[in-house]
Scaffold this active site. Structure first.
Site, short mmCIF file in Angstrom:
data_model
loop_
_atom_site.label_atom_id
_atom_site.label_comp_id
_atom_site.label_asym_id
_atom_site.label_seq_id
_atom_site.Cartn_x
_atom_site.Cartn_y
_atom_site.Cartn_z
N HIS A 109 3.08 -7.58 2.18
CA HIS A 109 3.66 -7.97 3.47
C HIS A 109 3.50 -9.46 3.78
CE1 HIS A 109 -0.42 -7.30 4.71
NE2 HIS A 109 -0.33 -6.01 4.76
N ASN A 125 2.63 -3.22 11.44
CA ASN A 125 3.11 -2.19 10.51
C ASN A 125 3.87 -1.10 11.26
OD1 ASN A 125 1.60 -3.58 8.72
ND2 ASN A 125 0.11 -1.97 8.33
N LYS A 165 -2.13 7.02 7.80
CA LYS A 165 -2.20 6.71 6.37
C LYS A 165 -2.29 7.99 5.55
CE LYS A 165 -2.41 2.22 6.81
NZ LYS A 165 -1.10 1.55 6.67
N ASP A 209 3.88 1.97 10.57
CA ASP A 209 3.13 3.23 10.68
C ASP A 209 1.98 3.15 11.68
OD1 ASP A 209 1.09 1.85 9.44
OD2 ASP A 209 1.03 3.10 7.65
N LEU A 262 6.90 -4.24 9.87
CA LEU A 262 6.88 -4.17 8.41
C LEU A 262 7.23 -2.75 8.03
CD1 LEU A 262 3.51 -6.01 7.88
CD2 LEU A 262 5.81 -6.97 7.96
N ASN A 263 8.33 -2.60 7.35
CA ASN A 263 8.85 -1.25 7.14
C ASN A 263 9.21 -1.01 5.68
OD1 ASN A 263 9.63 1.24 8.42
ND2 ASN A 263 11.75 0.67 7.91
#
Ligand code: AMP
Ligand code: MG
Length: 872
Positions: free
Chosen positions: A185, A213, A362, A215, A77-78
């Protein structure tokens, strides 16, 4: 009205070329929003997860792992923009480690897996319309990454942001792209379908997708999970991690009582008043890591059965249309979480994985740790911890919150963190090259941190026989978590620090109104009235609090009082002094007025939705006035800590009661209570306890659940009955000698309470003066730290001594004094005679404390000394 909003939104989506499935899903969510769905999951409808399979106990053969991996694709997920870290582009384009971006590391991880297992593992990014180009540019560095017949990304749907008040699509001509947002998402399933990728993957024999994700650098495609899924024939697996006390946010899985299915409960889905269950990390002891494994053939079937609408619960995300401009209109973004799909897949499972699989970045605090030498990238580009201690806790000043501010202050890279247990930075120093952090480090008020500096705080657990005042204070302050955020009524908010920006709910003034007693008129009616007076017909009267039902036309006037709404038609007010003051009939006006004269326009002072009070502001009487005027009855603040005070000593008798032989009145309790209240906390006195461990422990047990801070007095030195020390030394309280006078023996630590409660406890010495000084030096700054009040310490002035004094070598002396200002404004310091730590009368007469440094032993009259004024 909102049906119209929906129609407008749908039209926009079609114009933008969104496929019919995306539109259908949006319609479905919109309807849920309209029906007032807020997607809460009450505690009594769920059961905590039990009997989890642990990844560490999964046994699979290499052949099975390879076979499973061969049928798997990695989806990242970008769509994230990193706005909360002050970035404008794709978050995954941030350099995160060794000069590599998230995307570089992801690409290298995938390539390493391919090489190790001899498989073709495809990588697919789900980009938003704003992240695609930039991300593909980074991946272009890896020519072998694309797999035949598959693109490297697919684009997530876009939907219009909806104005919060009308639910119509927002318009923002300054930057029309800001009118759009990705639908969360949870859209991954719809986008896989509409992009055709789902079909292509299945045709290529790829049956499983690992989705996570971008990140989260710990989310690597672990072949063991894939193999386990294949072996057990599972349609869907969600990875969960054991929760620690710092994981109170995020979502968790639970079993829905109604049908026994696993469901996801996110922060936003907690029913009001049930936060304690959500926060109870013993009850819900794992959290959802957002690493998912999905059987794509089952997904295809579910989508087909449901016409492309999985029916995930909605998340209502409130923002402003331009997220970087808090005064832009408030909008709603309708979103869903991909993990919520677990309820759609019958037979889905949760898998308990090690924390290493959850390593998101985060905040810039996370970024500092990941960038530091605490982690390295191994040969497979997996992030591996080097330090053997627990991961350092980092809390940087707001100045470092945005990536720009962070980079500027670490121009030569971040400090070495291998030996660090925690790092707090207050203020905004620039760090020089090659800085090392050791133990619990507090950087407070430095202009810069020099090259090669070794920042060494007390190490956790080391007793350290004697410490300096500064070391002890740092140890205390760096261990404290800020007081929780709570919404309190205005009348309880005085002196507290605002935790979140507050916006006005109204315009101020709320309507155009008169600033004068007079007559509301059309300015044009009074042209020429300066030369010869003009008569206007009185058509009505408006008092404050009245809504005028008539309008004022040419040649007409309405009597109006200060604060009353300007009636329609009127555009100015003529003051009563410039008229004959008639109440009925007609009024003679002796002056002309310009348009807008004596009219206070709506929104002139405050416009609705604008920020009126900012996070970090201290609530004062005028803040409260503004909040009330703007429609707020309460405000979110760092809660006022409740301080529980307990004296120890068999000799103590409550004030006012008769004394027996050997007894004294308990004065510390009342004094410490007052000092805590004066510092802005709330406080309560518990009955003093005698000198036995059992009595003290029972009394503490009784109060720990209601206390945010506990202060005891007495019983901490070397005597035979030093109860506090003997009872608490093995209960998490550390007793140390501090190089100061008075106040040498000090205890500080945390008592455990019910659930996960950890309550800071100060064990102060019993001599009244020592108790008082200890409070000033250690407890008061700690209370201010909890409440986020700055500055934490009182200011230090310099005064001239009126008499000489002596001070012990190697200890910092805190003496009592009367400080006064002489005629030319300079301060003089008169030390009081009773410097022994039992002299309460001289303590009370004093208005200041003088501070003599450790190395100074003699001062003579006329020399300067540092003083702290107590009553300012
Ligand atoms: P301790 O630290 O318990 O040995 O106490 C030191 C001295 O302070 C003794 O003289 C105590 O009687 C006195 N003291 C202890 N607690 C209090 C209190 N709550 N109020 C007044 N004096 C106290
Ligand atoms: Mg005692």
């Amino acid at each position: 009205m909102s049906q119209e909003g929906l129609a407008l939104a749908v039209e926009r989506m079609r114009d933008r070329g969104m496929g019919p499935e995306a539109v259908t899903v949006f319609e479905h969510y919109y309807q849920q929003l309209e029906e007032g769905a807020h997607g809460t999951i009450p505690e009594d409808t769920i059961e905590p997860l039990a009997d989890l399979q642990e990844l560490g106990e999964v046994r699979v053969s290499d052949d099975d792992a390879r076979a499973a991996l061969r049928q798997t694709a990695v989806i990242k997920l970008n769509g994230g923009l990193g706005t909360s870290m002050g970035m404008s582009g794709a978050k995954s384009a941030l350099e995160v480690k060794d000069g590599l971006t998230f995307l570089d590391i992801i690409a290298k991880q995938v390539l390493a897996l391919r090489e190790e297992w001899g498989v073709d593992l495809p990588l697919l990014l789900m980009n938003s319309f704003r992240t695609s180009e930039q991300s593909l540019e980074i991946l272009a560095k890896y020519p072998t990454l694309p797999v035949d017949g598959l693109p490297l990304d697919f684009i997530q749907s876009a939907e219009p942001k909806l104005l919060a008040d009308s639910l119509r699509p927002a318009t923002w001509p300054q930057d029309p792209e800001l009118e759009w947002c990705p639908p969360g998402h949870g859209d991954v399933y719809v986008s896989l379908l509409t992009s055709g990728i789902l079909e292509t993957l299945l045709e290529k024999g790829i049956r499983y997708a690992f989705i996570s994700n971008s990140d989260n650098l710990g989310a690597t495609c672990d072949p063991e999970v894939a193999a386990w899924m294949v072996e057990r024939g599972l349609p869907y697996v969600a990875e969960v991690c054991t929760r620690t006390k710092s994981d109170r946010k995020g979502g968790h899985l639970a079993v829905r009582k109604a049908d026994g299915r696993l469901i996801l409960r996110d922060t936003a889905m907690v029913a009001e008043g049930e936060e304690q269950y959500f926060g109870d990390i013993k009850r819900h002891n794992t959290f959802h890591a957002n690493n998912l494994w999905v059987d794509l053939s089952v997904l295809r079937d579910r989508m087909a059965e449901r016409d492309g609408v999985l029916g995930l619960p909605i998340i209502v995300n409130r923002k402003t249309v331009d997220p970087s401009d808090p005064s832009s209109p408030e909008v709603i973004q309708l979103e869903s979480a991909m993990g919520a799909a677990i309820e759609v897949f019958e037979g889905s499972e949760a898998l308990l994985v090690p924390r290493t699989r959850f390593r998101p970045v985060k905040t810039t605090n996370d970024l500092l740790v990941v960038r530091s030498d605490y982690f390295v990238l191994d040969d497979s580009s997996h992030l591996v911890a080097v330090g053997d201690g627990p991961e350092p806790f980092v809390d940087l000043d707001p100045a470092y919150r945005l990536v720009g501010g962070f980079e500027k202050r670490f121009p030569h890279g971040v400090p070495s963190m291998i030996e660090c247990t925690s790092l707090r930075v207050i203020g905004d120093p620039v760090f020089g090259r090659n800085v090392r952090c050791i133990g619990d480090v507090l950087v407070d008020g430095l202009a810069r941190v020099e090259e090669n500096a070794v920042l060494e705080g007390p190490r956790q657990g080391s007793a350290g026989d004697t410490r300096t005042v500064d070391q002890h204070l740092k140890a205390i302050l760096s261990s404290l978590d800020p007081s929780p955020i709570e919404s309190v009524p205005l009348t309880e908010s005085l002196g507290l620090v605002v935790a979140r920006d507050v916006r006005s709910r109204v315009n101020l003034p709320a309507f155009d109104n008169s600033s004068m007693d007079g007559y509301a008129v059309q300015a044009s009616s009074l042209e020429g009235a300066d030369e010869s007076s003009v008569r206007l017909r009185i058509v009505g009267e408006v008092a404050a609090g009245v809504d005028p039902t008539f309008s004022v036309g040419p040649g007409e006037a309405a009597r109006i009082m200060t604060g009353a709404p300007i009636p329609p038609g009127a555009d100015a007010v003529i003051a009563v002094e410039q008229t004959d003051g008639s109440a009925t009939g007609s009024v003679e006006c002796r002056a002309s007025v310009s348009t807008g004269r004596y009219v206070r326009p709506r929104g002139e002072d405050v416009s609705e939705g604008s920020v009126i009070v900012s996070a970090g502001d201290v609530v004062g009487p005028r803040t409260i006035g503004l909040l009330a005027a703007s429609g707020h009855a309460s405000v979110e603040v760092h809660r006022r800590p409740n301080v529980v005070i307990m004296s120890t000593g068999t000799e103590l008798v409550p004030p006012g009661e008769p004394l027996g032989p050997g007894q004294i009145h308990d004065s510390n309790s009342s004094m410490l209570w007052a000092a805590a209240v004066a510092a802005g906390a709330s406080a309560e006195i518990r009955a003093a306890v005698g000198d036995t461990d059992a009595e003290l422990l029972a009394a503490l047990d009784d109060c720990v659940a209601n206390a945010d801070v506990i202060i005891t007095s007495g019983g901490v030195s070397m005597g035979a009955y030093d109860v506090v020390k003997s009872a608490l030394a093995d209960k998490g309280v550390e007793f140390v000698k501090v190089a100061m006078q008075p106040g040498k023996p000090q205890g500080f630590g945390y008592l455990s309470g019910p659930g996960d409660l950890r309550v800071p406890i100060f064990a102060l010495p019993g001599n009244p003066v020592s108790s008082f000084v200890s409070f000033e030096v250690f407890v008061r700054p700690a209370l201010r730290r909890l409440m986020r009040l700055a500055p934490e310490r009182r200011p230090v002035d310099v005064a001239t001594l009126t008499s000489g004094l002596r001070s012990p070598e190697g200890r910092r002396q805190y003496g009592r004094a009367i400080v006064s200002r002489n005629s030319d404004g300079a301060l003089t310091c008169q030390p009081l005679a009773g410097q022994g730590s039992h002299f309460v009368a001289d303590l009370s007469r004093a208005n200041a404390i003088f501070v003599v440094p450790e190395a100074v032993t003699d001062l003579v009259a006329g020399e300067k000394v540092d003083v702290i004024l107590l009553d300012s």
